[in-house]
Design a protein around this motif. Structure first.
Motif, PDB file in Angstrom:
ATOM      1  N   SER A 191      -4.594  -2.806   0.497  1.00 52.54           N
ATOM      2  CA  SER A 191      -3.555  -2.048  -0.200  1.00 52.54           C
ATOM      3  C   SER A 191      -3.814  -0.562  -0.016  1.00 52.54           C
ATOM      4  N   GLU A 192      -2.724   0.194  -0.014  1.00 53.75           N
ATOM      5  CA  GLU A 192      -2.822   1.647   0.075  1.00 53.75           C
ATOM      6  C   GLU A 192      -1.624   2.267  -0.610  1.00 53.75           C
ATOM      7  N   LYS A 193      -1.822   3.459  -1.157  1.00 52.65           N
ATOM      8  CA  LYS A 193      -0.734   4.196  -1.800  1.00 52.65           C
ATOM      9  C   LYS A 193       0.071   4.911  -0.726  1.00 52.65           C
ATOM     10  N   VAL A 194       1.372   4.721  -0.758  1.00 46.24           N
ATOM     11  CA  VAL A 194       2.264   5.360   0.207  1.00 46.24           C
ATOM     12  C   VAL A 194       3.298   6.149  -0.589  1.00 46.24           C
ATOM     13  N   ALA A 195       3.454   7.418  -0.227  1.00 45.58           N
ATOM     14  CA  ALA A 195       4.411   8.277  -0.928  1.00 45.58           C
ATOM     15  C   ALA A 195       5.818   7.692  -0.808  1.00 45.58           C
ATOM     16  N   ALA A 231       4.346  -4.590   2.472  1.00 40.46           N
ATOM     17  CA  ALA A 231       5.358  -4.767   1.437  1.00 40.46           C
ATOM     18  C   ALA A 231       4.889  -4.127   0.147  1.00 40.46           C
ATOM     19  N   ALA A 232       5.821  -3.452  -0.516  1.00 39.67           N
ATOM     20  CA  ALA A 232       5.553  -2.879  -1.830  1.00 39.67           C
ATOM     21  C   ALA A 232       5.873  -3.944  -2.882  1.00 39.67           C
ATOM     22  N   ILE A 233       5.369  -3.772  -4.062  1.00 40.07           N
ATOM     23  CA  ILE A 233       5.588  -4.738  -5.137  1.00 40.07           C
ATOM     24  C   ILE A 233       7.077  -4.925  -5.397  1.00 40.07           C
ATOM     25  N   THR A 255       2.283   1.418  -4.144  1.00 34.57           N
ATOM     26  CA  THR A 255       1.211   0.664  -3.499  1.00 34.57           C
ATOM     27  C   THR A 255       1.819  -0.327  -2.515  1.00 34.57           C
ATOM     28  N   VAL A 256       1.344  -0.254  -1.286  1.00 33.69           N
ATOM     29  CA  VAL A 256       1.833  -1.144  -0.228  1.00 33.69           C
ATOM     30  C   VAL A 256       0.700  -2.082   0.160  1.00 33.69           C
ATOM     31  N   TYR A 257       1.007  -3.368   0.187  1.00 35.35           N
ATOM     32  CA  TYR A 257       0.044  -4.400   0.539  1.00 35.35           C
ATOM     33  C   TYR A 257       0.308  -4.874   1.962  1.00 35.35           C
TER      34      TYR A 257
END
Length: 181
Positions: A165-169, A131-133, A173-175
């Protein structure tokens, strides 16, 4: 008899008059480094002992242990003898309330109430896509900083959940929660 400072005498005398020989609260004006130094010396000499604080009784805290609990100080039998008082209950009280070490490798039980916002966030994080913020904000009605704070504070630190968490285009940021709760 050992030589006591005025401060040490006051702390032990007050503790002798309190239930369970509580040495807290310390005398007014004794704070910070001075309080820490006085108490440390008294613990080293065996006059005070650090025990679990019973927060239900409203016992004052000496320090927080970091796991949501705290400790308080009690006068020991040796401390009461140092001021000339016969220790009647000091040994029994101190043995009953000794601080029990927390085994670091013991898993903490995770209790999450169904239907809460926290449960909704955990369900979002358990999805394969995470899930993204913005998705968490939409599901809870919180501000973005509150959602991030809940992830780092309540989920990671307090509950000990493995949130990554990771950055997804395109999503930011997706947790993700790597464990089924």
């Amino acid at each position: 008899m050992p030589k006591l400072t005025d401060t040490q005498t006051i702390i032990l005398s007050r503790a002798a008059t309190r239930p369970d020989n509580l040495a807290m609260p310390l005398p007014e004006g004794l704070r910070g480094a001075a309080a820490k130094m006085s108490v440390t010396k008294m613990i080293e000499r065996g006059w005070l002992e650090e025990v679990d604080a019973d927060l239900r009784k409203g016992e004052p805290l000496w320090r927080e242990t970091g796991d949501g609990h705290g400790t308080t100080l009690i006068a020991t039998g040796t401390g009461l003898e140092a001021i000339g008082i016969e220790p009647v209950v000091a040994f029994a009280v101190s043995n009953l309330r000794k601080v029990k070490p927390d085994p670091a490798d013991a898993p903490k039980p995770v209790a999450i109430r169904a239907g809460t916002k926290q449960a909704r966030v955990i369900a979002l994080l358990q999805r394969p896509e995470g899930a993204a913020i913005c998705e968490i904000v939409e599901a809870t009605g919180w501000m973005a900083h509150s959602a991030r704070g809940m992830i780092s504070g309540a989920l990671k630190k307090k509950l000990g959940l493995p949130v990554s968490s990771e950055k997804v285009a395109g999503r930011g940021t997706v947790y993700k929660l790597d464990q089924t709760v």
